[in-house]
Design a protein around this motif. Structure first.
Motif, PDB file in Angstrom:
ATOM      1  N   VAL A 118       0.907  -1.309   0.003  1.00 48.84           N
ATOM      2  CA  VAL A 118       0.194   0.124  -0.104  1.00 48.84           C
ATOM      3  C   VAL A 118       0.830   1.359  -0.109  1.00 48.84           C
ATOM      4  CG1 VAL A 118      -0.238   0.085   2.669  1.00 48.84           C
ATOM      5  CG2 VAL A 118      -1.926   1.083   1.075  1.00 48.84           C
ATOM      6  N   GLY A 119       0.524   2.152  -0.987  1.00 43.79           N
ATOM      7  CA  GLY A 119       1.142   3.432  -0.915  1.00 43.79           C
ATOM      8  C   GLY A 119       0.583   4.354  -0.108  1.00 43.79           C
ATOM      9  N   ILE A 120       1.269   5.146   0.776  1.00 45.38           N
ATOM     10  CA  ILE A 120       0.600   6.203   1.545  1.00 45.38           C
ATOM     11  C   ILE A 120       1.459   7.485   1.368  1.00 45.38           C
ATOM     12  CG2 ILE A 120       0.123   4.611   3.526  1.00 45.38           C
ATOM     13  CD1 ILE A 120       2.317   5.702   5.297  1.00 45.38           C
ATOM     14  N   ALA A 178      -4.857   2.391   3.623  1.00 48.57           N
ATOM     15  CA  ALA A 178      -3.768   1.468   4.203  1.00 48.57           C
ATOM     16  C   ALA A 178      -4.692   0.416   5.276  1.00 48.57           C
ATOM     17  CB  ALA A 178      -2.797   2.369   5.126  1.00 48.57           C
ATOM     18  N   GLN A 179      -5.745   1.031   5.573  1.00 50.36           N
ATOM     19  CA  GLN A 179      -6.800   0.170   6.406  1.00 50.36           C
ATOM     20  C   GLN A 179      -7.151  -0.894   5.498  1.00 50.36           C
ATOM     21  OE1 GLN A 179      -7.294  -0.148   9.563  1.00 50.36           O
ATOM     22  NE2 GLN A 179      -6.168   1.921  10.388  1.00 50.36           N
ATOM     23  N   TRP A 180      -7.579  -0.669   4.374  1.00 50.57           N
ATOM     24  CA  TRP A 180      -8.174  -1.574   3.520  1.00 50.57           C
ATOM     25  C   TRP A 180      -7.323  -2.550   2.996  1.00 50.57           C
ATOM     26  CZ3 TRP A 180      -7.716  -4.155  -1.071  1.00 50.57           C
ATOM     27  CH2 TRP A 180      -9.015  -4.738  -1.638  1.00 50.57           C
ATOM     28  N   ALA A 181      -6.153  -2.275   2.852  1.00 53.59           N
ATOM     29  CA  ALA A 181      -4.910  -3.125   2.334  1.00 53.59           C
ATOM     30  C   ALA A 181      -4.578  -4.001   3.720  1.00 53.59           C
ATOM     31  CB  ALA A 181      -3.678  -2.272   1.952  1.00 53.59           C
ATOM     32  N   ALA A 182      -4.543  -3.728   4.716  1.00 52.09           N
ATOM     33  CA  ALA A 182      -4.208  -4.334   6.079  1.00 52.09           C
ATOM     34  C   ALA A 182      -5.554  -5.356   6.171  1.00 52.09           C
ATOM     35  CB  ALA A 182      -4.283  -3.590   7.271  1.00 52.09           C
ATOM     36  N   GLU A 183      -6.771  -5.079   6.007  1.00 45.72           N
ATOM     37  CA  GLU A 183      -7.783  -6.032   6.088  1.00 45.72           C
ATOM     38  C   GLU A 183      -7.510  -6.991   5.097  1.00 45.72           C
ATOM     39  OE1 GLU A 183     -11.268  -3.813   5.571  1.00 45.72           O
ATOM     40  OE2 GLU A 183     -11.002  -2.725   7.412  1.00 45.72           O
ATOM     41  N   GLU A 184      -7.442  -6.709   3.765  1.00 47.80           N
ATOM     42  CA  GLU A 184      -7.094  -7.714   2.650  1.00 47.80           C
ATOM     43  C   GLU A 184      -5.817  -8.560   2.816  1.00 47.80           C
ATOM     44  OE1 GLU A 184      -7.908  -9.553  -0.828  1.00 47.80           O
ATOM     45  OE2 GLU A 184      -8.903  -8.325   0.512  1.00 47.80           O
ATOM     46  N   ALA A 185      -4.740  -8.002   3.578  1.00 53.71           N
ATOM     47  CA  ALA A 185      -3.605  -8.916   3.923  1.00 53.71           C
ATOM     48  C   ALA A 185      -3.676  -9.845   4.913  1.00 53.71           C
ATOM     49  CB  ALA A 185      -2.429  -8.055   4.102  1.00 53.71           C
ATOM     50  N   ALA A 186      -4.533  -9.575   5.747  1.00 56.21           N
ATOM     51  CA  ALA A 186      -5.064 -10.409   6.885  1.00 56.21           C
ATOM     52  C   ALA A 186      -5.748 -11.389   6.251  1.00 56.21           C
ATOM     53  CB  ALA A 186      -5.823  -9.687   8.058  1.00 56.21           C
ATOM     54  N   LEU A 217       5.586   1.515  -8.934  1.00 56.54           N
ATOM     55  CA  LEU A 217       5.518   0.527 -10.004  1.00 56.54           C
ATOM     56  C   LEU A 217       6.713  -0.531  -9.719  1.00 56.54           C
ATOM     57  CD1 LEU A 217       5.207   2.880 -13.213  1.00 56.54           C
ATOM     58  CD2 LEU A 217       3.855   1.041 -12.437  1.00 56.54           C
ATOM     59  N   ASP A 218       7.868   0.268  -9.021  1.00 54.32           N
ATOM     60  CA  ASP A 218       9.156  -0.815  -8.736  1.00 54.32           C
ATOM     61  C   ASP A 218       8.456  -1.970  -7.659  1.00 54.32           C
ATOM     62  OD1 ASP A 218      11.899  -1.769  -8.762  1.00 54.32           O
ATOM     63  OD2 ASP A 218      11.598  -0.918  -6.373  1.00 54.32           O
ATOM     64  N   GLU A 219       7.799  -1.348  -6.628  1.00 54.28           N
ATOM     65  CA  GLU A 219       7.122  -2.389  -5.715  1.00 54.28           C
ATOM     66  C   GLU A 219       6.246  -3.195  -6.185  1.00 54.28           C
ATOM     67  OE1 GLU A 219       7.975  -2.709  -2.378  1.00 54.28           O
ATOM     68  OE2 GLU A 219       9.287  -1.087  -2.266  1.00 54.28           O
ATOM     69  N   ALA A 220       5.560  -3.014  -7.272  1.00 55.01           N
ATOM     70  CA  ALA A 220       4.429  -3.833  -7.819  1.00 55.01           C
ATOM     71  C   ALA A 220       5.134  -5.079  -8.691  1.00 55.01           C
ATOM     72  CB  ALA A 220       3.748  -2.992  -8.999  1.00 55.01           C
ATOM     73  N   GLU A 221       6.409  -4.915  -8.796  1.00 55.72           N
ATOM     74  CA  GLU A 221       7.179  -6.199  -9.579  1.00 55.72           C
ATOM     75  C   GLU A 221       7.097  -7.330  -8.871  1.00 55.72           C
ATOM     76  OE1 GLU A 221       8.320  -6.485 -12.726  1.00 55.72           O
ATOM     77  OE2 GLU A 221       7.359  -4.263 -13.074  1.00 55.72           O
ATOM     78  N   SER A 222       7.242  -7.040  -7.452  1.00 55.76           N
ATOM     79  CA  SER A 222       7.199  -8.564  -6.505  1.00 55.76           C
ATOM     80  C   SER A 222       5.983  -8.546  -5.735  1.00 55.76           C
ATOM     81  CB  SER A 222       8.348  -8.299  -5.673  1.00 55.76           C
ATOM     82  OG  SER A 222       8.547  -7.166  -4.932  1.00 55.76           O
ATOM     83  N   ALA A 223       4.963  -7.795  -5.941  1.00 56.29           N
ATOM     84  CA  ALA A 223       3.856  -7.855  -4.959  1.00 56.29           C
ATOM     85  C   ALA A 223       2.642  -8.697  -5.512  1.00 56.29           C
ATOM     86  CB  ALA A 223       3.097  -6.158  -4.916  1.00 56.29           C
ATOM     87  N   GLY A 224       1.838  -9.109  -4.666  1.00 53.76           N
ATOM     88  CA  GLY A 224       0.767  -9.971  -5.206  1.00 53.76           C
ATOM     89  C   GLY A 224      -0.453  -8.906  -5.378  1.00 53.76           C
ATOM     90  N   LEU A 225      -0.588  -7.834  -4.746  1.00 51.11           N
ATOM     91  CA  LEU A 225      -1.749  -6.820  -4.658  1.00 51.11           C
ATOM     92  C   LEU A 225      -1.044  -5.474  -4.174  1.00 51.11           C
ATOM     93  CD1 LEU A 225      -4.603  -6.363  -5.329  1.00 51.11           C
ATOM     94  CD2 LEU A 225      -4.902  -6.679  -2.811  1.00 51.11           C
ATOM     95  N   LEU A 226      -1.327  -4.398  -5.226  1.00 51.41           N
ATOM     96  CA  LEU A 226      -0.758  -2.960  -4.951  1.00 51.41           C
ATOM     97  C   LEU A 226      -2.289  -2.168  -4.457  1.00 51.41           C
ATOM     98  CD1 LEU A 226       1.234  -0.916  -4.713  1.00 51.41           C
ATOM     99  CD2 LEU A 226       0.729  -0.462  -7.315  1.00 51.41           C
ATOM    100  N   VAL A 227      -2.271  -1.370  -3.458  1.00 51.93           N
ATOM    101  CA  VAL A 227      -3.649  -0.721  -2.779  1.00 51.93           C
ATOM    102  C   VAL A 227      -3.210   0.711  -2.686  1.00 51.93           C
ATOM    103  CG1 VAL A 227      -5.171  -0.535  -1.072  1.00 51.93           C
ATOM    104  CG2 VAL A 227      -4.246  -2.725  -1.818  1.00 51.93           C
ATOM    105  N   LEU A 228      -3.671   1.562  -3.084  1.00 50.60           N
ATOM    106  CA  LEU A 228      -3.441   3.053  -2.817  1.00 50.60           C
ATOM    107  C   LEU A 228      -5.018   3.805  -3.087  1.00 50.60           C
ATOM    108  CD1 LEU A 228      -2.093   4.924  -6.226  1.00 50.60           C
ATOM    109  CD2 LEU A 228      -2.817   2.282  -6.026  1.00 50.60           C
ATOM    110  N   GLY A 229      -4.970   4.982  -2.535  1.00 53.01           N
ATOM    111  CA  GLY A 229      -6.235   5.856  -2.576  1.00 53.01           C
ATOM    112  C   GLY A 229      -6.245   6.343  -4.113  1.00 53.01           C
ATOM    113  N   ALA A 230      -7.565   6.787  -4.297  1.00 49.29           N
ATOM    114  CA  ALA A 230      -7.661   7.344  -5.632  1.00 49.29           C
ATOM    115  C   ALA A 230      -6.877   8.750  -5.813  1.00 49.29           C
ATOM    116  CB  ALA A 230      -9.261   7.600  -5.778  1.00 49.29           C
ATOM    117  N   ARG A 231      -6.585   9.595  -4.834  1.00 51.32           N
ATOM    118  CA  ARG A 231      -5.943  10.663  -4.844  1.00 51.32           C
ATOM    119  C   ARG A 231      -5.303  11.079  -3.726  1.00 51.32           C
ATOM    120  NH1 ARG A 231     -11.158  14.039  -4.055  1.00 51.32           N
ATOM    121  NH2 ARG A 231     -10.824  15.032  -1.930  1.00 51.32           N
ATOM    122  N   GLY A 232      -3.985  11.396  -3.824  1.00 54.09           N
ATOM    123  CA  GLY A 232      -3.038  11.837  -2.496  1.00 54.09           C
ATOM    124  C   GLY A 232      -3.355  12.975  -2.189  1.00 54.09           C
ATOM    125  N   ILE A 233      -2.243  13.355  -1.586  1.00 59.90           N
ATOM    126  CA  ILE A 233      -2.104  14.625  -0.592  1.00 59.90           C
ATOM    127  C   ILE A 233      -1.959  15.942  -1.538  1.00 59.90           C
ATOM    128  CG2 ILE A 233       0.369  14.927  -0.350  1.00 59.90           C
ATOM    129  CD1 ILE A 233      -0.306  15.375   2.762  1.00 59.90           C
TER     130      ILE A 233
END
Length: 292
Positions: free
Chosen positions: A7-9, A19-27, A93-109
């Motif tokens: 998850v990108g924060i 991040a909360q959604w990603a934590a639930e999904e990882a669990a 994008l670099d992290e996604a190469e070895s990830a099973g799932l990438l999670v992020l919010g629709a828009r950032g700060i």
């Protein structure tokens, strides 16, 4: 699904929700969670001592606080934190190469009021090698008090029954099975040219029924393997004579997750018209699954 959930924060409300959604999904998946923060180092024209700046200290504190909060709310979940000194899009994008799932919010700060989906989310949805889940930008108060990220609603799969992608269907079935919810498969279709009437006429009901029966059979055939491998998942066939983008957005109104595909090799800053519409208008998290 294999590989960590990433998850990108960036400290924004949207990224905290992601991040909360990603934590639930990882669990739910039994995978580790990698919390990633990235910001480019400022360009210096004059050499300076390599001392942390106040901004860097603040970002480090934010990352540690996020990991601490997630650890408290998800005891037992393995959580890793990673810093990148690169643009957020490049780092993820670099992290996604070895990830099973990438999670992020629709828009950032860096977003502004009225902006639904930022450039980073669009780029990752169009380029990442792993499935990407984008959680919606609206706060609960903006959506009439709803909390789409925590919704127990059904999983909705947007599918072209004439050209189904196994990876996308498998992802959707897996998501429904893990959540213990039904899977709604939405297939939008249009009348063949031979049946399309002149503007002043209406198509006979019998002709429309014949065409619709064929579409239902096509959809059933496209889901046969998923049903066989996931007998406990209740499947709802939703065949609609409608525009595909509108069909999946309408179906996502009470969903917990919307799943769509993206053909690899067609990457761009926009992951396709249907996915683009869903990212902007679906009230639930949207999963974009790449397929060959």
């Amino acid at each position: 699904m294999n590989g960590d959930v990433v998850v990108g924060i960036d400290g924004s409300w949207a990224s905290c929700r992601a991040a909360q959604w990603a934590a639930e999904e990882a669990a739910r998946q039994g995978q580790a969670l990698r919390v990633v923060h990235s910001s480019p180092l400022p360009v210096r024209t004059v050499p300076a001592p390599q001392l942390p700046s106040p901004r860097q200290d603040g970002e480090e504190l934010m990352l540690r606080r996020m990991v601490s909060d997630l650890s408290l709310s998800h005891p037992g979940l393995k959580i890793l934190d990673t810093r990148h000194w690169d643009s957020p899009a490049a780092a993820l994008l670099d992290e996604a190469e070895s990830a099973g799932l990438l999670v992020l919010g629709a828009r950032g700060i860096g977003g502004f009021p009225g902006l639904l989906v930022g450039s980073v989310a669009l780029r990752l949805a169009g380029h990442a090698r792993c499935p990407v889940v984008v959680t919606p930008a609206s706060r609960p108060a903006d959506a009439g008090g709803g909390t789409a990220a925590a919704s127990p609603g059904e999983v909705v799969l947007g599918i072209d029954a004439r050209d189904p992608a196994d990876a996308v269907v498998e992802f959707a079935f897996d998501a429904a099975r893990r959540r213990g919810v039904p899977l709604r498969a939405v297939h939008a279709w249009s009348l063949p040219a031979a049946f399309a009437p002149p503007p002043a006429l209406e198509i006979p009901e019998s002709d429309r029924a014949t065409c619709e029966d064929l579409e239902v059979q096509l959809l059933s055939d496209a889901l046969r393997r998923g049903r066989r491998d996931n007998p406990d998942v209740r499947v709802v066939l939703d065949v609609v004579l409608f525009n595909p983008a509108k069909a999946v957005v309408n179906a996502s109104t009470h969903a917990g997750l919307l799943v769509l595909g993206r053909a690899e090799g067609a990457g761009s800053d926009h992951p396709g018209p249907v996915a683009h519409a869903a990212l902007h208008h679906a009230p639930c998290p949207v999963a974009i699954v790449p397929h060959g």
